[in-house]
Scaffold this active site. Structure first.
Site, PDB file in Angstrom:
ATOM      1  N   TYR A 190     -34.606 -13.819  14.734  1.00 44.23           N
ATOM      2  CA  TYR A 190     -35.712 -13.735  13.779  1.00 44.23           C
ATOM      3  C   TYR A 190     -36.996 -14.340  14.333  1.00 44.23           C
ATOM      4  CZ  TYR A 190     -35.203 -18.738  12.894  1.00 44.23           C
ATOM      5  OH  TYR A 190     -35.167 -20.098  13.046  1.00 44.23           O
ATOM      6  N   TYR A 215     -40.075 -19.732  -0.235  1.00 43.81           N
ATOM      7  CA  TYR A 215     -39.972 -21.172  -0.451  1.00 43.81           C
ATOM      8  C   TYR A 215     -40.635 -21.632  -1.744  1.00 43.81           C
ATOM      9  CZ  TYR A 215     -38.159 -21.317   4.259  1.00 43.81           C
ATOM     10  OH  TYR A 215     -37.383 -21.115   5.376  1.00 43.81           O
TER      11      TYR A 215
END
Length: 208
Positions: free
Chosen positions: A40, A92
């Site tokens: 990633y 988040y």
């Protein structure tokens, strides 16, 4: 990216997946409960600045990574590459990740599925969503004292002296192992994430 197909995975624009190639009919995709290893690169879409990159392993559906990534991998098969745009409430959240992710941050990830299997990952990095949790051996009310129910972001959340109670996808419960080591801001952010995920898992179980 002109040759890529774009998919709204959540129906509200919160997780948008763009595939580098079309998934062939019959190709197996990653499913909940499997261990997946991803390569990633995480970026802020407004600046294209990379905030993190590497290889991580996690079990799909256990809340071990941010929800946007967990949703995205379920539409990929080993060897596939994709880009996923993640709104803050699937990343988040409102508080972000102190020192790394600012509040209300939209995120962009380039993902490549390296492998997947039915075995749990041995060890390694993960993209933090919730801190690591430990299975509860027994009912929290019997050993951990009084259980209090709070309302966090419109969703109920059970708490006791050890912290918030996490509802797993298989109906079991678990704990945040480092709850008392977290800052107040980290605890608030984690409570919001757990409350939202617990609510969705309860709703999903009711539909089965």
């Amino acid at each position: 990216m002109s040759n890529r197909t774009s998919n709204d995975l959540t129906g509200d624009g919160g997780v948008l997946l763009s595939l580098e190639q079309t998934l062939l009919p019959g190709s197996p995709t990653v499913v909940e409960g499997q261990s997946v290893t991803l390569r990633y690169e995480g970026m802020f879409p407004s600046t294209q600045i990379t905030f993190d990159s590497g290889i991580m392993s996690f079990v799909v559906g256990r809340g071990e990574v941010i929800e946007g990534v967990d949703q995205a991998v379920r539409h990929l098969s080993p060897g596939m590459k994709a880009t996923v745009a993640i709104r803050h409430d699937y990343g988040y959240g409102e508080a972000g990740l102190p020192g790394k992710i600012p509040p209300h941050a939209a995120l962009l990830f380039n993902l490549e599925v390296v492998s997947c299997s039915s075995e749990s990952p041995a060890s390694g990095d993960s993209l933090p969503a919730l801190p690591p949790s430990n299975p509860l051996a027994s009912s929290p009310a019997s050993e951990e004292g009084l259980v209090e129910t709070l309302v966090v972001g419109g969703a109920s959340l059970k708490m006791d002296r050890l912290g918030p109670i996490v509802l797993n996808t298989d109906g079991s419960t678990s704990r945040i192992s480092n709850w008392h080591e977290m800052t107040s801001e980290e605890q608030e952010n984690t409570m919001r994430l757990i409350a939202r995920r617990n609510k969705k898992r309860i709703e999903a179980a009711a539909c089965e």
